[in-house]
Write a protein that holds these residues in place. Structure first.
Motif, mmCIF file in Angstrom:
data_model
loop_
_atom_site.group_PDB
_atom_site.id
_atom_site.type_symbol
_atom_site.label_atom_id
_atom_site.label_comp_id
_atom_site.label_asym_id
_atom_site.label_seq_id
_atom_site.Cartn_x
_atom_site.Cartn_y
_atom_site.Cartn_z
ATOM 1 N N ALA A 28 -14.793 -2.579 -13.548
ATOM 2 C CA ALA A 28 -13.470 -3.193 -13.557
ATOM 3 C C ALA A 28 -12.568 -2.401 -14.492
ATOM 4 C CB ALA A 28 -13.550 -4.638 -14.012
ATOM 5 N N HIS A 29 -11.371 -2.098 -14.032
ATOM 6 C CA HIS A 29 -10.390 -1.423 -14.886
ATOM 7 C C HIS A 29 -9.097 -2.202 -14.855
ATOM 8 C CE1 HIS A 29 -12.672 2.253 -15.788
ATOM 9 N NE2 HIS A 29 -13.194 2.095 -14.590
ATOM 10 N N VAL A 30 -8.451 -2.267 -16.000
ATOM 11 C CA VAL A 30 -7.252 -3.075 -16.167
ATOM 12 C C VAL A 30 -6.047 -2.177 -16.435
ATOM 13 C CG1 VAL A 30 -6.162 -4.909 -17.518
ATOM 14 C CG2 VAL A 30 -8.648 -4.961 -17.103
ATOM 15 N N THR A 31 -4.973 -2.421 -15.705
ATOM 16 C CA THR A 31 -3.724 -1.687 -15.973
ATOM 17 C C THR A 31 -2.557 -2.479 -15.412
ATOM 18 O OG1 THR A 31 -2.630 0.470 -15.823
ATOM 19 C CG2 THR A 31 -3.750 -0.329 -13.838
ATOM 20 N N GLN A 32 -1.369 -1.930 -15.565
ATOM 21 C CA GLN A 32 -0.168 -2.546 -15.001
ATOM 22 C C GLN A 32 -0.123 -2.147 -13.528
ATOM 23 O OE1 GLN A 32 2.676 -3.940 -13.812
ATOM 24 N NE2 GLN A 32 4.004 -2.210 -14.424
ATOM 25 N N THR A 33 -0.334 -3.096 -12.620
ATOM 26 C CA THR A 33 -0.423 -2.729 -11.194
ATOM 27 C C THR A 33 0.840 -3.081 -10.415
ATOM 28 O OG1 THR A 33 -1.325 -4.861 -10.507
ATOM 29 C CG2 THR A 33 -2.913 -3.174 -11.226
ATOM 30 N N VAL A 34 1.741 -3.865 -11.012
ATOM 31 C CA VAL A 34 2.954 -4.265 -10.296
ATOM 32 C C VAL A 34 3.909 -3.071 -10.253
ATOM 33 C CG1 VAL A 34 4.866 -5.902 -10.174
ATOM 34 C CG2 VAL A 34 2.644 -6.635 -11.075
ATOM 35 N N MET A 35 4.251 -2.622 -9.041
ATOM 36 C CA MET A 35 5.053 -1.401 -8.873
ATOM 37 C C MET A 35 6.489 -1.727 -8.514
ATOM 38 S SD MET A 35 2.208 0.871 -6.786
ATOM 39 C CE MET A 35 1.642 -0.501 -5.772
ATOM 40 N N LYS A 36 7.339 -1.815 -9.532
ATOM 41 C CA LYS A 36 8.762 -2.097 -9.283
ATOM 42 C C LYS A 36 9.535 -0.799 -9.080
ATOM 43 C CE LYS A 36 9.178 -6.598 -11.616
ATOM 44 N NZ LYS A 36 8.035 -6.621 -12.570
ATOM 45 N N SER A 37 9.298 0.172 -9.960
ATOM 46 C CA SER A 37 10.054 1.429 -9.907
ATOM 47 C C SER A 37 9.184 2.548 -9.342
ATOM 48 C CB SER A 37 10.479 1.812 -11.329
ATOM 49 O OG SER A 37 9.311 2.132 -12.087
ATOM 50 N N LEU A 38 9.819 3.676 -9.070
ATOM 51 C CA LEU A 38 9.057 4.857 -8.639
ATOM 52 C C LEU A 38 8.084 5.274 -9.739
ATOM 53 C CD1 LEU A 38 8.424 7.228 -6.747
ATOM 54 C CD2 LEU A 38 10.395 8.439 -7.718
ATOM 55 N N ASP A 39 8.536 5.169 -10.991
ATOM 56 C CA ASP A 39 7.643 5.506 -12.111
ATOM 57 C C ASP A 39 6.403 4.606 -12.103
ATOM 58 O OD1 ASP A 39 9.213 7.559 -12.957
ATOM 59 O OD2 ASP A 39 10.208 6.435 -14.560
ATOM 60 N N ASP A 40 6.594 3.320 -11.800
ATOM 61 C CA ASP A 40 5.444 2.407 -11.716
ATOM 62 C C ASP A 40 4.449 2.905 -10.670
ATOM 63 O OD1 ASP A 40 6.654 0.740 -13.564
ATOM 64 O OD2 ASP A 40 7.515 -0.588 -12.033
ATOM 65 N N ARG A 41 5.007 3.380 -9.519
ATOM 66 C CA ARG A 41 4.138 3.854 -8.435
ATOM 67 C C ARG A 41 3.344 5.068 -8.898
ATOM 68 N NH1 ARG A 41 8.325 1.157 -6.626
ATOM 69 N NH2 ARG A 41 8.670 0.471 -4.465
ATOM 70 N N ILE A 42 4.052 5.994 -9.546
ATOM 71 C CA ILE A 42 3.401 7.223 -10.012
ATOM 72 C C ILE A 42 2.383 6.904 -11.111
ATOM 73 C CG2 ILE A 42 3.807 9.439 -11.161
ATOM 74 C CD1 ILE A 42 6.583 9.473 -9.748
ATOM 75 N N ASP A 43 2.759 6.000 -12.023
ATOM 76 C CA ASP A 43 1.844 5.652 -13.122
ATOM 77 C C ASP A 43 0.555 5.039 -12.584
ATOM 78 O OD1 ASP A 43 3.685 6.583 -14.891
ATOM 79 O OD2 ASP A 43 4.463 4.610 -15.485
ATOM 80 N N LEU A 44 0.667 4.145 -11.586
ATOM 81 C CA LEU A 44 -0.549 3.524 -11.041
ATOM 82 C C LEU A 44 -1.396 4.573 -10.326
ATOM 83 C CD1 LEU A 44 -2.289 1.033 -10.621
ATOM 84 C CD2 LEU A 44 -0.960 0.513 -8.554
ATOM 85 N N ALA A 45 -0.726 5.480 -9.588
ATOM 86 C CA ALA A 45 -1.464 6.557 -8.910
ATOM 87 C C ALA A 45 -2.211 7.407 -9.935
ATOM 88 C CB ALA A 45 -0.507 7.421 -8.102
ATOM 89 N N LYS A 46 -1.534 7.770 -11.019
ATOM 90 C CA LYS A 46 -2.164 8.577 -12.074
ATOM 91 C C LYS A 46 -3.358 7.841 -12.684
ATOM 92 C CE LYS A 46 1.699 11.492 -13.644
ATOM 93 N NZ LYS A 46 2.896 11.512 -14.530
ATOM 94 N N GLY A 79 0.815 -1.204 0.000
ATOM 95 C CA GLY A 79 0.000 0.000 0.000
ATOM 96 C C GLY A 79 0.852 1.257 0.000
ATOM 97 N N ALA A 80 1.953 1.208 0.738
ATOM 98 C CA ALA A 80 2.820 2.387 0.843
ATOM 99 C C ALA A 80 3.405 2.765 -0.515
ATOM 100 C CB ALA A 80 3.935 2.128 1.853
ATOM 101 N N LYS A 81 3.608 1.758 -1.377
ATOM 102 C CA LYS A 81 4.125 2.059 -2.725
ATOM 103 C C LYS A 81 3.153 2.951 -3.475
ATOM 104 C CE LYS A 81 6.783 -2.212 -3.475
ATOM 105 N NZ LYS A 81 6.819 -3.497 -4.244
ATOM 106 N N LEU A 82 1.858 2.605 -3.431
ATOM 107 C CA LEU A 82 0.871 3.429 -4.136
ATOM 108 C C LEU A 82 0.717 4.786 -3.450
ATOM 109 C CD1 LEU A 82 -1.176 3.837 -6.357
ATOM 110 C CD2 LEU A 82 -2.879 2.649 -4.947
ATOM 111 N N CYS A 83 0.796 4.796 -2.127
ATOM 112 C CA CYS A 83 0.718 6.083 -1.410
ATOM 113 C C CYS A 83 1.845 7.007 -1.862
ATOM 114 C CB CYS A 83 0.797 5.852 0.103
ATOM 115 S SG CYS A 83 -0.625 4.985 0.782
ATOM 116 N N LEU A 84 3.040 6.445 -2.039
ATOM 117 C CA LEU A 84 4.166 7.258 -2.502
ATOM 118 C C LEU A 84 3.866 7.813 -3.902
ATOM 119 C CD1 LEU A 84 7.037 8.363 -2.120
ATOM 120 C CD2 LEU A 84 7.911 6.222 -3.103
#
Lengths: 306, 306
Positions: A281-299, A12-17
Motif C-alpha cells: 500500500a502506498h499513500v499520496t495525494q491522488t485527487v487530480m485537479k490541476s495538470l501538475d496534480d496529474r504529473i505528480d501522481l504519474a511521477k 483514468g485519462a487524467k493520469l494518462c495525461l
C-alpha cells in the motif's frame, strides 16, 4: 521504461495525461475500455477512447467534463427540430470525429487503426489501444431489467440502481494484438470505475493471463477517495451492490491481480486493510485537479518502480 | 386548381415558392429531380429536395445561394483537421437533416416518406415528391470521361466541358406512385436546367406518357434569359453541346411535350421562333429577384390557365 496503462474515461485519462508528460510515446501504451462503445445515429461512438484522445490532444472540454473543447451545438439543436433523439449530446466538432471514424471503419480499418489515424491527425504519438477490435458492449443490470451502458450512464443519468454487469460479446472477442506485453516494467490500472471501466478490460479473454505472465508489477490507483468517487457512479454502484464504498473494497476487488495499491492521503488509515489483502500500500495525494496534480501522481506511480 | 410542378434546385424552387404563396397544399404537387442525389460520408444527400424543402420552410441560405440559413461550419472545419474530404461543404445545421434522413431511411422509410417527415417537422404541408424512390444518378460525360454529378457540379465547379449526360439506374426506376395525375389543370416545368434537372424527371419510365395522358396543358418557363442562365451551368452546357444558348433552343428541347412556353421580356423577339415550334409563347418578367417576383411569375403562369 515500458509501461502498460489500463484506463476508462475521464478519471483514468487524467493520469494518462500525467504519464504522457513523464514518458515518451515508446515508453507507454494506453489500453482503453470499449465496453461503453455504442452505435448511435449510424455512428460508432467510443466514449472512453474519445475522452483519452481529446485529453492527450489537448482538445478536451474541461468546462463540461466531457466531449470536445470549443464545442458548439447547432447540429443537435437542428436535429431536435427534426424529431431526432438528443439525450446523447453530439457537438458539432465532436461529430467530425464520429463521421470520420465511420468513414475509416467502412473503408475496412480496425477501431485500432481508426483511433491511431485520428490521434496522429492531432499530433498524438502515444499508442491508444482499444482493449479489442471486436464489439464488446457493457450491460448494466437493474431491478427493472438490463440497460445498455450509455442508456444507464447518459440517458438515465446513472439513476437506476445496479444489481450487476455483463459484457456482451466478450467471450468471442480477441484481445487487441497490438498490445505489447514483452519486457513491461509495470502495468498501471488507472483510477477508473472498477466495474464498468476496468473489469471489461481485464475480462477480455487472455488479458489477465497475459498481465500475470508478463511478470511486471501491477499497480492500481484507487478511484475511491474517502468514500467518494471523484467522478462518476463508482461509490453509488458499490452501495447498491452492498459493497462498502471504501478504497479497501476496491483493493479487495483487485486481489490476486494487483501487487501495489495506491490510496489517497485521506485514506491513509486504510493502508493496513490493503496490506492485509497481500498488497503493498502506498499513500499520496491522488485527487487530480490541476495538470501538475496529474504529473505528480504519474511521477509518484512511476517512482514506485525505482 | 390542381397543378403538378416539375423542378430542380434553386431556380425552380423560386417559382415553387411563388406557387406556394398562390395555392393551397392540396392544389399543387412538387415533383423533384433526384438525379443529383449522392451518397457522401455515409449520408444520402438530396440537393434538390433539400433546396426546395429549405425554401418552402423559409430556411434557405439566401446569402450563399445554397444550403441552410443561420449555418455554421464547426463540423467541416474539424472534419478537415481529421483528413476528411471537404469539397462538399456540409454545414452544422444541414448535417442534422442528413443524419435524420439516414435514420429514417434505415428505419425503412422511403425517400418520399423521409422527405415528408422533414417537411412536416418544419411546418411545410406541400407535397414534395422525389421523382422516384429508386436510386437514379446523373452522370456528366466529359472529354476526360464520366463524372458523378456532384463531382462535376460542386467539386469541379462545372469547369469540365460536357459532351452528354446519362441517368444511371433510370431504366429500372419506378415513377413515384404518390404523384397524382388525375384531374390536373396544368403541369408546370419550372425554370430549371433542362439537361440535368428536368430531363431526369421526364425520363423516369412512364413520366412523359402520364403527363400527356393527363390531358393537362404543359407549361414551361425558360431558364435562359437573353442568352444567360440566371444561375448554374445551363448556358455553358448549351455552348459546349453546340446548341445556341437561347430561350428558343430550350423551347426546341421541349418540343412535342410542352404546349406553352414562357419567355422573358428580354427575349420577346424569340416569340415567333417558339410559335414556329408549335407552342404558344407568352412573354413576361421571369427573373425572380424578390419574393414578389416569385409570386408575380407564379400568378402569371397560373393565369395562363384561366
Amino acid at each position: 521504461m515500458k509501461v502498460l496503462a489500463l484506463t476508462g474515461g475521464v478519471g483514468g485519462a487524467k493520469l494518462c495525461l500525467g504519464m504522457a508528460h513523464c514518458l515518451d510515446p515508446t515508453e507507454v501504451q494506453f489500453v482503453v475500455n470499449t465496453g461503453d462503445d455504442f452505435d448511435h445515429l449510424g455512428f460508432h461512438i467510443s466514449p472512453d477512447i474519445d475522452t483519452l484522445t481529446y485529453t492527450l490532444a489537448d482538445r478536451s472540454n474541461t468546462e463540461l467534463g466531457w466531449g470536445r473543447r470549443d464545442e458548439s451545438w447547432q447540429f443537435i439543436e437542428s436535429f431536435e427540430e427534426l424529431g431526432g433523439k438528443t439525450w446523447f449530446r453530439l457537438g458539432d466538432r465532436d461529430l467530425a470525429l464520429h463521421v470520420r471514424r465511420r468513414e475509416l471503419l467502412s473503408d475496412g480499418q480496425t477501431l485500432t487503426e481508426a483511433t491511431a489515424h485520428v490521434a496522429k491527425a492531432w499530433g498524438v504519438d502515444f499508442p491508444i489501444l482499444p482493449m479489442s477490435d471486436d464489439p464488446i458492449r457493457t450491460i448494466v443490470h437493474t431491478p427493472d431489467g438490463p440497460l445498455k451502458f450509455q442508456h444507464y450512464f447518459v440517458r438515465d443519468r446513472c439513476e437506476p440502481s445496479v444489481t450487476g454487469f455483463a459484457f456482451d460479446g466478450i467471450e468471442a472477442a480477441t484481445l487487441n494484438p497490438k498490445i505489447d506485453f514483452d519486457g513491461l516494467d509495470a502495468i498501471v490500472i488507472c483510477p477508473s470505475n472498477p466495474f464498468v471501466s476496468v473489469d471489461p478490460v481485464l475480462d477480455v479473454p487472455r488479458m489477465r493471463e497475459r498481465m500475470k505472465a508478463s511478470g511486471a508489477p501491477i499497480i492500481a490507483i484507487s478511484p475511491i477517495v474517502h468514500g467518494q468517487a471523484i467522478k462518476g457512479p463508482t461509490a453509488k454502484m458499490m452501495r447498491e451492490l452492498s459493497i462498502p464504498a471504501t478504497t479497501a473494497s476496491v483493493a479487495a476487488h483487485y486481489q490476486d491481480l494487483v501487487d501495489t495499491f495506491v490510496i489517497d492521503e485521506l485514506d491513509a488509515d486504510a493502508a493496513n486493510d490493503v496490506q492485509a489483502l497481500g498488497m503493498k500500500a502506498h499513500v499520496t495525494q491522488t485527487v487530480m485537479k490541476s495538470l501538475d496534480d496529474r504529473i505528480d501522481l504519474a511521477k509518484f506511480v512511476l517512482g514506485l518502480l525505482a
